[in-house]
Every structure is written in structure tokens, then in C-alpha cells.
Write a protein that holds these residues in place. Structure first.
Motif: not given
Length: 594
Positions: A429-445
Motif C-alpha cells: 500500500q505504501s509503495l502504491n502511494f509512493i508510485d502515485k507521487q513519483i508519477e505526479s513529479v515525473v509528469n510535470n518535469l
């Protein structure tokens, strides 16, 4: 008549005991002379505090060792066989063997940076020809034996005169004061992190100076963040080996996302769908190992690119990583985004960064969200180019924000205990939460940003922090390493083994155009090419593992070792693989000045 015989016997034993004490004391002085070789390896102090501590600790320590040898090996024989000729010859032999052992330890310490132990002895035995050069290993013991026999006879003839002078008590008081004072001073030096004192912690064999940190922690007393003295000690580490030569044509923004406790085997479609897809589209190193199983050792290898045995080098309390030095020299803005409770070791590792800490109260997940918000604000206002290190911590404590809607539970591919099954799915569950945060960061670089996504360390499913600290299994150190090179088609699955130590050479050569060989500043080659080493060092200077093709050797600071199969499942009954381990020890000394 019988009483007189008993009295004569008691007088003889008393004289032998008195002789033995003086023999031990003078051998303590001889041990100090031999022990001077340790200072050739670690360097002499440069301050009055350092010299004062070194003198009293040396007198106290070697006198104590000599007395222990006397107490264990000579004193019992004094009572069993109270005959001076036998005792003098026997004591001279014991003293000779002890000094030879000490002398051998100085040779090993100079070569490997470790003292004799079961592990080091096996290693040194395999490397004996390289350690013992010439014929000195034959001549030296004979010379020491002659000295010891001469000393034993000299003292025996004069022991009565020495006793009459009544100086024994004064010597005992002096040695006792030195021994106790050295520990008291070390407690202060350890609490204040005075490197002129703590620099000598591992210099002498069987040395365990008293410390203050555990006592302070038990009373909830925290030291300051940075206890470094204003004047750094004389450099003993040559890092890098030669000045860096870097001529970069373009300077892209660089983002490193380093996630605490991120296991490589759970970067899959069901747990981390974005990162799994991102790995397929970019350069994915499928057999990557962190430099350690803890935050400090993992981050040390990631930024310094050195094996963990260097993590206690005093120089690195004052010298930041070559990577960040070069980035700063090229005009990069450097930003670190982590939580306020992240304390670096060694202390200079984050010196070149502008550090922006997220508040940590009860939830690392909330702290990670704040770190990302801080990062977004910083990059929005930073002048280009920038290098940012975004450290996310939720998976280490299995944390998610309240109300987070995660993913369905699944069966683990490996056999787990009931409590571990709960931790396994909470971790997902924690990894899935982090995955969503990484996605939001990478997609707005910004376009043209270089991206590195990796784990600081791996994760084993336990709530026992002591067990987690000493476990160096693949679960604890296998992490993802995914790199997006800007303006390049870089979708590639790398099948050869790589380590955290290879990231810095990759960035310096590929991005900053540095022409130095990686060996100038790293313990490994660039990630972009297979390593020529058959082993990987994982851990710090206290407990570490050597990963080889078919086995894992775990060694603690006392030299005890265990050998496991490649998956850490079965303990193997076999001896150390000496050639590779000799290479490991040599690498751990390669950057030190001699």
C-alpha cells in the motif's frame, strides 16, 4: 622447620610475583614501541588535545594488555611452578609470542585497516606471502626472544633493589590514572564529537573506549546536528586521487528520487504500475544493489560512490562528495528535500545542498507530500541548471495517508509468517502511494531533465529494528535503478550486476564530461558498463557483506563471519574465498595516504 620452609616458599613466590609485575610493565612499554606502527597508518595528531589523549590512552591501553597477558598466562604458572629459571624462560617465550602477534597485527592493520580476528586471520593466512616480505619474519622473533630473555634475567637479579625503592605503587597509580582518564576523556570526546579524540577509536587492537552517546540517548538528550571542529584534521584520505577534469557541453537539470526501503522485486504492475511502466520505457538496471541496508550506508554509496568501509573516514566529516563538488563548480543549484529527522553520516555528505526539510510529526506519508510540495516550489524558482535530491520515506514505516485508497491484497511469492504477511501487504500500500507521487513529479518535469529513480536501501518484513540493522540479505539491498537520459532513446533492460557506487561515475562522465578514470573517485565503474569485479561490498565499516556470484559472506566488526548461498537461504560450511576478499580489503585502503 616446617614453618621456615613454608616461609621460604612464600618469599620465593612473592619475589616471583613482584618480578612478574615488573616484567609485564616493561613489556607494556615494549608494546608501546611496537604499537607506534599503528600511528604510521592512521597519522599523528595535530593538536595538544589529540596528543594528550593519545599519550595517556596508549600508556593505559598497552599496560593493560601486558598485565592481562601476565595474569592469564604467567601468574598461574608462578603458583604452580615457582622456579625462577623455568618461569623466566617461559615468560620470555610468552612475551615474545605476544609481541610478534602485535607486530603481525600492525602489518595487517596497515594493509587491510582491520585488526586480527577469525576472519582477518584466514584472510591474512591466504595472503601471507604478500604481507611478510624478506626474511625479517624469521630474524625479528629471534631478536625479540633474545631481548626478552635478557630482560627477564636482568630484572630477576635486581628485583630486590627495585622492591626496596618502593616505586611499584606509584607506577600502578600512574598507569591506573592513564587508563581511567583515557576513558573519561573519550566519553567527553564522543559526546562532543571531537575528531582529534575519536579518530583513534579503532587504532589499537582490543580497544573499546567508553562512549557517551548511548547514555545520552537513554535520557533523551540529543546532540547538535554538527559537532565538527572548526579546523579539520590533516587529510589522510586522497579523494579524489587526482584533480577532476570536467568539460561539459550542456548542463541538464538532474532529479534523483531516492526512496527509503524500496525493494526491486515489488516494482511491478500491481503494486507500482507507473514506475513499472517507466522502467520499461527507460534504462532499467535489473540486477542493482544498494551500498547498504540502512539509510546512511545506502546514501553514502549513492553520493560518495565509495564502499562502506570508508564511511568512518574522518576526512569525510569535512569533505563533501566529488559529485556535488563538481555540480556546484559548474553552477548548479543543489537542493535536498527530506524530513527534519534525517541526520547524515558522515556529516559532510549534504554540505553542498540547500536543504529544505519537511516537518515530521506522526506520518512519513504526510512528510513526503510536504517534501514534494517543497521540491515543486524550489524548482519553480531555481535558476537553471539544478540538481535536486528528493528523498521519500513512507515505505520504511509502511505508511500511507489517512483515507488513502490503495490496492487489493495479494499472496506473496515467497513464504512468509503470519505477521510478515500483514507487513507485506501494508508495505505494498505504501509503495502504491509512493508510485502515485513519483508519477505526479515525473509528469510535470521540465523538458530535458535527467531522472534517476532508485531505492536508498531494500526492505525486510520485520518490526524488529535490531534484526533489520544486521540483515544484509538480498531483500535488504536489491533496489531498482531507473535512469531517463534526456533527448535520448534509452529504453533498455540492463542484465549485468550494478551498484550504487556506479551512479556517480555515470553522471560525471555522461553528463559533466569528466575524463578522470572512475577509480579516481569511486569504488566501482560507471553503470554504463559491466564491472570487472567479481564481488560487491554491501554495508558499512561495522558490519558488511561480500556478494559474489554464488555466495554471500557476512562479516561483523569482531571478525566473525558466515557464508550463505546466493539467496541468503542456507548457511554454507566452507572457508572464505580469499582472493576476492583480499581485493575487498585492498579497495578499502586504496584511497588512504601511506
Amino acid at each position: 622447620m616446617v614453618e621456615r620452609q613454608k616461609q621460604i616458599g612464600r618469599d620465593r613466590v612473592s619475589r616471583l610475583v613482584s618480578w612478574g609485575h615488573w616484567f609485564a610493565f616493561i613489556n607494556g612499554l615494549l608494546a608501546i614501541i611496537v604499537g607506534y606502527r599503528y600511528l604510521d597508518t592512521i597519522g599523528l595528531p595535530e593538536s595538544f588535545i589529540g596528543w594528550g589523549y593519545l599519550v595517556i590512552s596508549t600508556i593505559g591501553h598497552f599496560s593493560f594488555l601486558a598485565f592481562m597477558v601476565y595474569l592469564v598466562f604467567i601468574f598461574p604458572i608462578t603458583l604452580l611452578l615457582p622456579y625462577s629459571r623455568i618461569l623466566r624462560g617461559y615468560a620470555a617465550t610468552v612475551a615474545t609470542l605476544s609481541l610478534c602477534l602485535l607486530l603481525y597485527d600492525t602489518v595487517i592493520y596497515d594493509d587491510y585497516g582491520l585488526h586480527l580476528s577469525p576472519f582477518v586471520f584466514d584472510l591474512a593466512w591466504a595472503d601471507l606471502n604478500a604481507l611478510l616480505r624478506g626474511t625479517s619474519y624469521i630474524i625479528t622473533p629471534l631478536a625479540i626472544l633474545v631481548i626478552e630473555l635478557t630482560l627477564a634475567n636482568f630484572l630477576w637479579k635486581r628485583v630486590e633493589k627495585i622492591r626496596k625503592r618502593n616505586v611499584g605503587n606509584k607506577v600502578v597509580v600512574l598507569v591506573g590514572i592513564c587508563f581511567v582518564a583515557s576513558h573519561l576523556i573519550h566519553i567527553w570526546g564522543d559526546a562532543a564529537d571531537v575528531t582529534e579524540i575519536t579518530h583513534f577509536d579503532d587504532a589499537y587492537p582490543l580497544s573499546y573506549p567508553a562512549t557517551a552517546k548511548s547514555l545520552m540517548e537513554s535520557y533523551g538528550i540529543e546532540g547538535s546536528r554538527d559537532h565538527r571542529s572548526q579546523t579539520p584534521p590533516k587529510a589522510s584520505l586522497q579523494y579524489p586521487l587526482s584533480p577532476m577534469q570536467c568539460t561539459a557541453d550542456s548542463l541538464p537539470n538532474i532529479l534523483v528520487i531516492a526512496v527509503d526501503s524500496l525493494r526491486a522485486d515489488l516494482v511491478d504492475e500491481s503494486t507500482m504500475p507507473f514506475l513499472s511502466s517507466y522502467a520499461q520505457q527507460n534504462m532499467n538496471f535489473t540486477k542493482h544493489l544498494s551500498g547498504g541496508n540502512q539509510f546512511n550506508s545506502g546514501m553514502f554509496s549513492l553520493l560518495y560512490a565509495l564502499q562502506g568501509s570508508y564511511s568512518n573516514a574522518v576526512d569525510l566529516h569535512y569533505q563533501s562528495p566529488v559529485l556535488t563538488q563538481e555540480l556546484a563548480a559548474k553552477g548548479y543549484d543543489l537542493g535536498l528535500f527530506t524530513t527534519q529527522d534525517t541526520l547524515p553520516a558522515p556529516l559532510a555528505i549534504f554540505d553542498d545542498f540547500e536543504r529544505v526539510d519537511a516537518e515530521h510529526i506522526n506520518s512519513y506519508a504526510i512528510s513526503d507530500l510536504q517534501s514534494i510540495a517543497n521540491w515543486q516550489q524550489w524548482t519553480g524558482s531555481a535558476s537553471q541548471p539544478w540538481f535536486s535530491l528528493l528523498n521519500l520515506k513512507s515505505p520504511d514505516s509502511y505508511d500511507t495517508p489517512i483515507g488513502f485508497l490503495g490496492i487489493k491484497t495479494v499472496q506473496s511469492s515467497s513464504k512468509l509468517k503470519p505477521a510478515q504477511k500483514v507487513l507485506f501487504n501494508q508495505y505494498r500500500q505504501s509503495l502504491n502511494f509512493i508510485d502515485k507521487q513519483i508519477e505526479s513529479v515525473v509528469n510535470n518535469l521540465p523538458k530535458g531533465t535527467m531522472v534517476v529513480i532508485t531505492g536508498v536501501n531494500g526492505k525486510m518484513f520485520t518490526s524488529n529494528s535490531d534484526e533489520e540493522r544486521v540483515n544484509l540479505s538480498p531483500d535488504s539491498v536489491r533496489v531498482p535503478m531507473i535512469i531517463h537520459w534526456p533527448n535520448e532513446e534509452s529504453a533498455k533492460q540492463i542484465k549485468y550486476r550494478t551498484t550504487h557506487n556506479g551512479l556517480v561515475p555515470a553522471i560525471l562522465t555522461q553528463t559533466l564530461g569528466c575524463t578522470n578514470p572512475a577509480s579516481d573517485y569511486s569504488s566501482d565503474q560507471s553503470l554504463m558498463q559491466p564491472s570487472d569485479k567479481t564481488w560487491v561490498y554491501v554495508g558499512d565499516h561495522r558490519i558488511f557483506a561480500i556478494y559474489q556470484e554464488s555466495e554471500i559472506t557476512v562479516i561483523d566488526r569482531h571478525g566473525k563471519y558466515r557464508i550463505y548461498d546466493s539467496e541468503y537461504h542456507k548457511r554454507l560450511k566452507k572457508k572464505l574465498s580469499a582472493p576476492e576478499l583480499v581485493e575487498v580489503m585492498r579497495e578499502g585502503r586504496r584511497l588512504y595516504n601511506h
